[in-house]
Design a protein around this motif. Structure first.
Motif, short mmCIF file in Angstrom:
data_model
loop_
_atom_site.label_atom_id
_atom_site.label_comp_id
_atom_site.label_asym_id
_atom_site.label_seq_id
_atom_site.Cartn_x
_atom_site.Cartn_y
_atom_site.Cartn_z
N VAL A 49 18.10 -62.27 -120.17
CA VAL A 49 18.40 -62.57 -118.77
C VAL A 49 19.34 -63.76 -118.67
CG1 VAL A 49 17.38 -63.41 -116.62
CG2 VAL A 49 16.26 -61.57 -117.87
N GLU A 50 19.10 -64.78 -119.46
CA GLU A 50 19.99 -65.95 -119.45
C GLU A 50 21.40 -65.57 -119.89
OE1 GLU A 50 20.62 -70.22 -121.76
OE2 GLU A 50 18.64 -69.26 -121.78
N ARG A 51 21.50 -64.74 -120.92
CA ARG A 51 22.82 -64.33 -121.42
C ARG A 51 23.60 -63.56 -120.36
NH1 ARG A 51 20.96 -63.03 -126.04
NH2 ARG A 51 20.60 -60.82 -125.64
N LEU A 52 22.92 -62.67 -119.65
CA LEU A 52 23.58 -61.90 -118.60
C LEU A 52 23.95 -62.80 -117.42
CD1 LEU A 52 24.54 -59.14 -117.66
CD2 LEU A 52 22.22 -58.67 -116.83
N ALA A 53 23.08 -63.74 -117.07
CA ALA A 53 23.37 -64.66 -115.97
C ALA A 53 24.56 -65.55 -116.30
CB ALA A 53 22.14 -65.52 -115.67
N PRO A 101 22.01 -74.08 -112.69
CA PRO A 101 22.67 -75.22 -113.35
C PRO A 101 22.22 -75.44 -114.78
CG PRO A 101 21.11 -75.96 -111.67
CD PRO A 101 21.24 -74.49 -111.51
N GLU A 102 20.98 -75.03 -115.10
CA GLU A 102 20.50 -75.23 -116.46
C GLU A 102 21.21 -74.32 -117.47
OE1 GLU A 102 17.55 -72.40 -114.40
OE2 GLU A 102 18.83 -74.11 -113.92
N PHE A 144 31.52 -84.73 -121.64
CA PHE A 144 31.78 -83.37 -122.08
C PHE A 144 31.23 -82.37 -121.07
CE2 PHE A 144 31.72 -84.67 -126.83
CZ PHE A 144 33.01 -85.13 -126.70
N LYS A 145 30.04 -82.64 -120.54
CA LYS A 145 29.42 -81.72 -119.59
C LYS A 145 30.27 -81.58 -118.33
CE LYS A 145 24.59 -82.43 -120.97
NZ LYS A 145 23.25 -82.85 -120.53
N ARG A 146 30.92 -82.66 -117.97
CA ARG A 146 31.72 -82.61 -116.75
C ARG A 146 33.13 -82.10 -117.02
NH1 ARG A 146 30.12 -88.42 -115.98
NH2 ARG A 146 28.01 -88.40 -115.09
N GLY A 147 33.46 -81.82 -118.28
CA GLY A 147 34.79 -81.33 -118.60
C GLY A 147 35.85 -82.39 -118.48
#
Length: 438
Positions: free
Chosen positions: A158-162, A222-223, A248-251
């Protein structure tokens, strides 16, 4: 990096206005266009970096993986089709035109007869000359193991598809574009009926204006919005040990892509200089909305595209997929029209294969010596599946009796010797790139 906004680059405007007042209509039009270019808000322009054209180098070990898994994928899809059939078998007439759909280079009937350890042939009850095929007991046992993995790893699926939908521009993808990716993404058979309805807080099914069924992300998660590259750096640096991970998280900071060049590339001075400049560019997460903020012709946008392709391949079970599957989602992923150039332009990150009369792209970091670096449980099960297939070819006359039952119950062991390493390129591997090639 230069960022031009409405409050910057104002010093040329006076000269621009004077120029426009005393110029021809054509010149005024050019001046107005320049004015819009200089004052466009949030449009990020990146300085040019030196580029080189790299020669494609064949990788025998990855080509072998793609060759093997083409047959493996076709066998798994046929297994699912037989399982879905209300009669429990398929006739030769029902799959006569499936060859192209399955990506096979031989007729489907010949393919099924090649693997008697998976597919049992028998005559039709009414038409003796009509071949029929059902699953052997070994194939049914493998399928039951596959269903167990799907159930145990459902949250991960489910996470991969999301995450796939979160990369889309509208957080929506046509179901007909996701279906070909079912094997690559590790989705269960009939996922739109058996999986999607169980997670209304993640997905919703709707129809587009053209009547095509689409899968939409119900709510932003967001997770999930951290790429595989970001997670890899977090695991290497350790949570809370490196203060640079937060940017890094914020790009907002550079983030290096792992690279593994074919022999002969890595030591070349121009290649090293190019890749060093590329790695220093800011990393933009594929889950960040970059539309309208980045010049589509800039190197920064190119690095974002590389990041999107890297993340897409990271979501797949075998760290590879067909180019056509990406093409069907090109607009939603905000990829350039000629995105295939990225695969040949960055051979240290991607490998483009032309095996089996199709174009397949693989993520180099996902493989070590011709095998998956971190195999998913589904990949391990598919290794067992291929072992059964190969046994059927080697002992076609004896068929299923040659399959070792203990192998079905234990983890798959590596039974093939390591494939050859990458080919060396003895010729000159680069040329200066022209502006048209960028």
């Amino acid at each position: 990096m230069i960022c031009r906004t409405r409050h910057q680059s104002l010093f040329p405007l006076r000269n621009l206005l004077l120029f426009s007042r005393s110029s021809s209509p054509e010149q005024k039009h050019s001046a107005a266009a320049l004015h819009r270019h200089l004052t466009t808000p949030f449009l990020i322009h990146q300085r040019s970096i030196t580029k080189v054209r790299l020669k494609w180098v064949k990788n025998r070990s990855l080509d072998h993986v793609i060759d093997v898994e083409t047959d493996l994928k076709a066998a798994c899809l046929l297994k699912d089709a037989i399982k879905r059939s209300p009669t429990g078998f398929l006739t030769a007439q029902s799959f006569a035109d499936w060859q192209k759909l399955l990506g096979l280079t031989v007729p489907v009937l010949r393919f099924l007869r090649r693997y008697p350890t998976l597919f049992e042939e028998f005559p039709h009850a009414r038409y003796a000359n009509l071949p029929c095929f059902r699953l052997t007991e070994t194939a049914q046992l493998l399928d039951s193991h596959e269903q167990s993995i799907h159930q145990a790893r459902e949250a991960e699926t489910v996470e991969r598809l999301a995450r796939l939908l979160m990369m889309m521009r509208t957080r929506t993808a046509p179901i007909q574009s996701i279906h070909p990716l079912k094997f690559d993404l590790g989705l269960p058979d009939n996922f739109e009926r058996n999986l999607i309805p169980k997670y209304p807080d993640h997905f919703r099914v709707l129809k587009a204006s053209n009547g095509i069924g689409c899968l939409q992300l119900a709510e932003w998660k967001p997770e999930y919005a951290f790429s595989a590259l970001q997670r890899s750096h977090e695991s290497k640096n350790g949570a809370g040990e490196n203060d640079e991970y937060r940017p890094f998280k914020r790009g907002q900071a550079a983030l290096n892509f792992p690279m593994s060049f074919p022999k002969g590339y890595g030591g070349q001075k121009k290649v090293r200089a190019w890749m060093d400049e590329f790695q220093k560019l800011p990393y933009i997460s594929p889950y960040d909305d970059a539309s309208g903020r980045i010049d589509p012709e800039s190197e920064l946008m190119e690095k974002r595209v590389v990041g999107v392709l890297h993340e897409f391949l990271s979501l797949t079970i075998h760290k590879k997929t067909k180019r056509n599957y990406l093409r069907s989602l090109r607009e939603e992923l905000i990829l350039p029209h000629k995105f295939t150039r990225m695969f040949t332009r960055y051979p240290g990150i991607f490998y483009l294969s032309l095996k089996c009369k199709t174009t397949t792209v693989a993520l180099r970091e996902g493989y070590r010596r011709g095998k998956l670096a971190e195999p998913h449980p589904l990949a391990r099960l598919r290794d067992k599946f291929y072992h059964v297939m190969r046994t059927g070819v080697l002992y076609r006359g004896k068929g299923e009796s040659m399959v070792n039952p203990e192998m079905m119950l234990n983890d798959a062991e590596e039974e093939e010797e390591e494939e050859e390493g990458e080919d060396e390129g003895s010729e000159s591997c680069y040329d200066e790139m022209s502006d048209d090639d960028r």
